[in-house]
Design an enzyme around this catalytic site. Sequence first.
Site, PDB file in Angstrom:
ATOM      1  N   ASN A 158       0.810  -1.221   0.000  1.00  0.00           N
ATOM      2  CA  ASN A 158       0.000   0.000   0.000  1.00  0.00           C
ATOM      3  C   ASN A 158       0.847   1.277   0.000  1.00  0.00           C
ATOM      4  OD1 ASN A 158       0.789  -0.597   2.629  1.00  0.00           O
ATOM      5  ND2 ASN A 158      -1.107   0.123   3.557  1.00  0.00           N
ATOM      6  N   GLU A 256       4.591  -3.670  12.614  1.00  0.00           N
ATOM      7  CA  GLU A 256       3.532  -2.675  12.421  1.00  0.00           C
ATOM      8  C   GLU A 256       2.415  -3.414  11.712  1.00  0.00           C
ATOM      9  OE1 GLU A 256       1.062  -0.471  10.728  1.00  0.00           O
ATOM     10  OE2 GLU A 256       2.655   0.380   9.490  1.00  0.00           O
ATOM     11  N   CYS A 290      -3.105   1.402   6.750  1.00  0.00           N
ATOM     12  CA  CYS A 290      -3.260   0.748   8.055  1.00  0.00           C
ATOM     13  C   CYS A 290      -3.807   1.698   9.111  1.00  0.00           C
ATOM     14  CB  CYS A 290      -1.937   0.160   8.514  1.00  0.00           C
ATOM     15  SG  CYS A 290      -0.580   1.339   8.515  1.00  0.00           S
ATOM     16  N   GLU A 464       8.327   3.522  14.557  1.00  0.00           N
ATOM     17  CA  GLU A 464       9.104   3.933  13.396  1.00  0.00           C
ATOM     18  C   GLU A 464       8.983   5.442  13.243  1.00  0.00           C
ATOM     19  OE1 GLU A 464       8.939  -0.062  10.636  1.00  0.00           O
ATOM     20  OE2 GLU A 464       7.447   1.505  10.236  1.00  0.00           O
TER      21      GLU A 464
END
Length: 484
Positions: A158, A256, A290, A464
């Site tokens: 994505n 993640e 996400c 991150e």
Amino acid sequence: MIKLKDPSLWKEQGLVNGQWVAADSGQTTEIHNPANGELLGKVPVMTASETRRAIEAAHAAMPAWAKKTAGERAKVMRRWFDLMIANVDDLAIIMTAEQGKPLAESRGEIAYAASFIEWFAEEGKRIYGDIIPGHQADKRIMVLRQPVGVVAAITPWNFPAAMITRKAAPALAAGCTFVCKPAPQTPYSALAMGELAMRAGVPAGVFNVVPGDAVAIGGEFTGNDKVRKLSFTGSTAVGKLLMSQCAGTVKKVALELGGNAPFLVLDDADLDAAVTGALQSKYRNTGQTCVCANRFIVQSKIYDAFARKLSEAVKKLRVGDGLKGETDQGPLIDAKALAKVESHIADAKAKGATVVTGGQRHALGGTFYEPTVLTNVNPKMTLAREETFGPVAPLFRVDTDEEAVRLANDTEFGLAAYVYTRDLTRSWRVTEALEYGIVGLNTGLISTEVAPFGGVKESGIGREGSKYGILEFTELKYVCVGGI
């Protein structure tokens, strides 16, 4: 073949130890444009043997790379950043061709991806240690931060550029070397960035790209003792599997994973601002992020007004092929994604939901789907529990703040949440009560290289971006100095 200003950015081989190589078997897989189904090209199907060589190359390259000063590494990374910005148009075309997102979004992602390289290049100069007051008169205590080692990364389709640089940039800045497996749907963005990394002077073996067999490559990543950290962005189910596989060699893991983001619209919210934020959060990348809003939790007093305003705005979204004109929404990534959206909407309608706008495949055909708004949604519907990953906004009705928070937290996920309110005390109370790693307060856009990105509960481990993100690529070493 798509037209690029610099055709040499289009690579159809893997990058191992500074060389463009085919799969040992000679096997390739076809990559298609999700907007029209056209064949873009073929890339190698690499397996464990090629991955092992990439890991060995990264392991061999690491001592020299780690020995460089942070400033020396920063200069190389700065050239990589400059090259990405200079080639933004070509990189965006590559991304839209293989991923389907609007061209403007692809340009934005390239700039976002490059920002991690620039930011971490500088932050690498600030990986500080400590001097701790000694516990005995003749001793001193020193704490160092050193690179964790070879980093393996598995990245999603994505955001095929940003999800790589968000991992690779802090790894390289900290002195680590890197091996990446890009998503099978979107390998070309990763390979183009590998080409630019080499042009920038990133040494052979420091940055490697191995497209191919997920099981074989993942197995080598998790089982190879030369890999000291695995970073993964993707589904919770796969993240759990990788985490268990890393236990054998006790690797550091950064995960993640999935989300089920609530978007709370409280009854004192600025509805126009909430609608703008909803469009940014929900329909960006065709709802395939996400952190995109998956559940709109709206208080009763303003439920109908918000539903009306949102539906009016959604009807204006332009759907189409990002390489053929201005668009706001592209296709879903593949037929499987389309089937999931359709099943979620069918389930919701069967359980009493009302389709206000959209709700069916787009007239363009393929995997295009109409931007959709649903009302009268309840927690018993599948889309209340699962991430739809598509352009569907389901509106849940609640009365109180407490009910809104309770519904928002009623999930095993905890990545991102959004709250719209103009009341200061209410904003503190609600944001602190939400069990999420990220909260967007009166904004639908939360991603930036300078802030820590990550979730709680089953949405992942680690962060991150930001100063916290680079520390994830270091190990602490305590040195006790005696005889003073």
